[in-house]
Scaffold this motif. Sequence first.
Motif, PDB file in Angstrom:
ATOM      1  N   LEU A 215       0.099   2.696  -1.205  1.00 39.42           N
ATOM      2  CA  LEU A 215       0.029   3.716  -0.163  1.00 39.42           C
ATOM      3  C   LEU A 215      -1.266   3.600   0.645  1.00 39.42           C
ATOM      4  CD1 LEU A 215      -1.959   6.280  -1.180  1.00 39.42           C
ATOM      5  CD2 LEU A 215      -0.021   6.670  -2.700  1.00 39.42           C
ATOM      6  N   PHE A 216      -2.348   3.181  -0.014  1.00 44.15           N
ATOM      7  CA  PHE A 216      -3.617   2.975   0.683  1.00 44.15           C
ATOM      8  C   PHE A 216      -3.454   1.905   1.763  1.00 44.15           C
ATOM      9  CE2 PHE A 216      -7.849   1.059   1.164  1.00 44.15           C
ATOM     10  CZ  PHE A 216      -8.688   2.166   1.206  1.00 44.15           C
ATOM     11  N   ALA A 217      -2.765   0.812   1.416  1.00 43.89           N
ATOM     12  CA  ALA A 217      -2.536  -0.270   2.370  1.00 43.89           C
ATOM     13  C   ALA A 217      -1.562   0.147   3.471  1.00 43.89           C
ATOM     14  CB  ALA A 217      -2.008  -1.504   1.636  1.00 43.89           C
ATOM     15  N   ALA A 218      -0.550   0.927   3.096  1.00 48.85           N
ATOM     16  CA  ALA A 218       0.441   1.364   4.083  1.00 48.85           C
ATOM     17  C   ALA A 218      -0.200   2.197   5.178  1.00 48.85           C
ATOM     18  CB  ALA A 218       1.543   2.163   3.399  1.00 48.85           C
ATOM     19  N   GLN A 219      -1.260   2.928   4.842  1.00 49.30           N
ATOM     20  CA  GLN A 219      -1.966   3.705   5.856  1.00 49.30           C
ATOM     21  C   GLN A 219      -2.602   2.802   6.914  1.00 49.30           C
ATOM     22  OE1 GLN A 219      -4.717   6.437   3.997  1.00 49.30           O
ATOM     23  NE2 GLN A 219      -3.121   7.395   2.747  1.00 49.30           N
ATOM     24  N   ARG A 220      -2.787   1.524   6.576  1.00 40.15           N
ATOM     25  CA  ARG A 220      -3.340   0.549   7.515  1.00 40.15           C
ATOM     26  C   ARG A 220      -2.256  -0.359   8.087  1.00 40.15           C
ATOM     27  NH1 ARG A 220      -9.153  -1.438   4.976  1.00 40.15           N
ATOM     28  NH2 ARG A 220      -9.997   0.651   4.567  1.00 40.15           N
ATOM     29  N   GLY A 221      -1.001   0.000   7.812  1.00 38.04           N
ATOM     30  CA  GLY A 221       0.099  -0.779   8.354  1.00 38.04           C
ATOM     31  C   GLY A 221       0.377  -2.060   7.597  1.00 38.04           C
ATOM     32  N   GLU A 222      -0.059  -2.148   6.349  1.00 37.02           N
ATOM     33  CA  GLU A 222       0.116  -3.361   5.556  1.00 37.02           C
ATOM     34  C   GLU A 222       1.112  -3.116   4.420  1.00 37.02           C
ATOM     35  OE1 GLU A 222      -4.556  -4.653   6.277  1.00 37.02           O
ATOM     36  OE2 GLU A 222      -3.683  -4.842   4.268  1.00 37.02           O
ATOM     37  N   GLU A 223       2.015  -4.072   4.201  1.00 40.00           N
ATOM     38  CA  GLU A 223       2.995  -3.993   3.130  1.00 40.00           C
ATOM     39  C   GLU A 223       2.430  -4.642   1.870  1.00 40.00           C
ATOM     40  OE1 GLU A 223       5.900  -2.515   3.068  1.00 40.00           O
ATOM     41  OE2 GLU A 223       5.917  -1.919   5.186  1.00 40.00           O
ATOM     42  N   PHE A 224       2.765  -4.077   0.718  1.00 38.16           N
ATOM     43  CA  PHE A 224       2.250  -4.651  -0.530  1.00 38.16           C
ATOM     44  C   PHE A 224       2.756  -6.080  -0.704  1.00 38.16           C
ATOM     45  CE2 PHE A 224       1.151  -5.382  -4.818  1.00 38.16           C
ATOM     46  CZ  PHE A 224       0.247  -4.407  -5.215  1.00 38.16           C
ATOM     47  N   TYR A 225       4.069  -6.272  -0.512  1.00 37.41           N
ATOM     48  CA  TYR A 225       4.637  -7.610  -0.646  1.00 37.41           C
ATOM     49  C   TYR A 225       5.236  -8.057   0.681  1.00 37.41           C
ATOM     50  CZ  TYR A 225       4.240  -6.886  -5.687  1.00 37.41           C
ATOM     51  OH  TYR A 225       3.753  -6.650  -6.947  1.00 37.41           O
ATOM     52  N   GLU A 226       5.006  -9.306   1.015  1.00 37.65           N
ATOM     53  CA  GLU A 226       5.679  -9.955   2.137  1.00 37.65           C
ATOM     54  C   GLU A 226       6.343 -11.204   1.580  1.00 37.65           C
ATOM     55  OE1 GLU A 226       3.046 -10.699   5.360  1.00 37.65           O
ATOM     56  OE2 GLU A 226       2.900  -8.580   5.938  1.00 37.65           O
ATOM     57  N   GLY A 227       7.662 -11.139   1.417  1.00 32.25           N
ATOM     58  CA  GLY A 227       8.368 -12.231   0.770  1.00 32.25           C
ATOM     59  C   GLY A 227       7.956 -12.327  -0.687  1.00 32.25           C
ATOM     60  N   THR A 228       7.433 -13.471  -1.061  1.00 31.16           N
ATOM     61  CA  THR A 228       7.021 -13.666  -2.453  1.00 31.16           C
ATOM     62  C   THR A 228       5.499 -13.709  -2.606  1.00 31.16           C
ATOM     63  OG1 THR A 228       7.154 -16.085  -2.208  1.00 31.16           O
ATOM     64  CG2 THR A 228       9.140 -14.930  -2.981  1.00 31.16           C
ATOM     65  N   GLN A 229       4.797 -13.103  -1.667  1.00 27.10           N
ATOM     66  CA  GLN A 229       3.335 -13.081  -1.732  1.00 27.10           C
ATOM     67  C   GLN A 229       2.816 -11.656  -1.485  1.00 27.10           C
ATOM     68  OE1 GLN A 229       1.245 -16.608  -1.969  1.00 27.10           O
ATOM     69  NE2 GLN A 229       3.028 -16.181  -3.235  1.00 27.10           N
ATOM     70  N   ILE A 230       1.562 -11.424  -1.851  1.00 23.26           N
ATOM     71  CA  ILE A 230       0.918 -10.155  -1.548  1.00 23.26           C
ATOM     72  C   ILE A 230       0.713 -10.064  -0.048  1.00 23.26           C
ATOM     73  CG2 ILE A 230      -1.125  -8.728  -1.883  1.00 23.26           C
ATOM     74  CD1 ILE A 230       0.445  -8.963  -4.418  1.00 23.26           C
TER      75      ILE A 230
END
Length: 436
Positions: A215-230
């Motif tokens: 959720l911390f990352a989502a506040q910056r518009g970032e997804e935890f996983y993109e495909g098979t990577q962080i």
Amino acid sequence: MSLRMSPYSSRRSRVWPALLVTGALAFTAACGGDDDGGSGGSADGGQTTIEFSWWGSDERHQLTQQAVDAFEAKNPGIKVEVQFSDWDSFYDTLTTQVASGDAPDVFTIEIRRLGEFARAGRLADAGSMVATEGLNSQLLTSGQVDGTQYAIPTGANTFALMANTKILADAGVELPDDSSWTWEDYHALAAQVSEATGEDVYGTQINFNDAYLRLFAAQRGEEFYEGTQIGISPETIADWFQTHLDLIGNGGSPDAALSTEVGATSVEQSLIATNTGAMGMWWSNQLGALTTGSGEDVQLLQVPKEEGATTNGMFLQPTMFWAISEQSDKQEAAAKLVDFLVNDPEAGAILGSDRGLPMNDAVLSEIRDELPAADQQSLAFIEEHADSLTAPTAYPNGAGDVPDMLQRYGEEVIFERMTPEQAAEEFLREANGVLS
């Protein structure tokens, strides 16, 4: 559930992939029997016997056994043999059973392992056997992998901030306005509480749960996983690690040693539950344990937001899933048990919110007035924020090892053996090397 939602040991991180690969070789050694999945396998006088496995506390074991008893009363042709353990040993046991072709017919699984089990051919298509029409469609999709409904969510949950109102009152501060507060506000409030209440009571408890980073990352518009990577940038991860250092530095949380000790205990021994802390982040289904433990009014709050963020990043997640083993030759009977657990009001009344609030609207409607006060508060909170709570999809293979990594690197940071930047880089290197 315990405080550390996924306290994977280094040993488990090594054992898990090997067992899963070995299990692929042993797949054909499953409990062979009837093609129709009805009364094959272990049967006694026409009675089908299925095995049912889960993890959890003594209270969960008791509740689940009550639900099993009710199921057997309604289905006299099916006998359920139960297997249960604490969290730490569950996956080691389950993966060994899978590898030897002796998996339980029904078992619980979490979203971090769901994709890995499904992609390895370990899970049956539960959606083709269990009635899902009355279940929350948004949450249901979390149990799908590559378009197949491999698992049925046990209930709805969200990761939120909890506040012990008595400790806040003792410190002379009001419950924060969670519609507008920032991380800076949260840190300042935690420090204020610690200073006002003395050295044995703290403003908050730090937490390295991957849900918090998500959720911390989502506040910056970032997804935890993109495909098979962080998908999270090293800068965001470093900033997240830094927030823990900041809370220790300003006295808002215990020092590194005590924080690590508290973080290894159960929710019942947390700062909030023992009235030695005002705030902390937990899953919504843990509100009852925090309330019962403290004996005080504990309130659910939205997590703080970063200045300028358009979302707080909170999400709706299945607490766990019911899964049916692809190895089982009694899938029809297994599916009846899962169907009962998610669609029968009697099961809903017995299980309550232990594995999350029921996701069947008809069941929830029938039992909601009888829910304990903490569960009613959790339900009202989720319903109030339903429009902004998105549900996750299955994670990549190896995701089950990520929580342990975050805990390890987090501890390196708070004991000042690594800088936040070093820990972020090392975490990304290790995590991306495991994910696939």
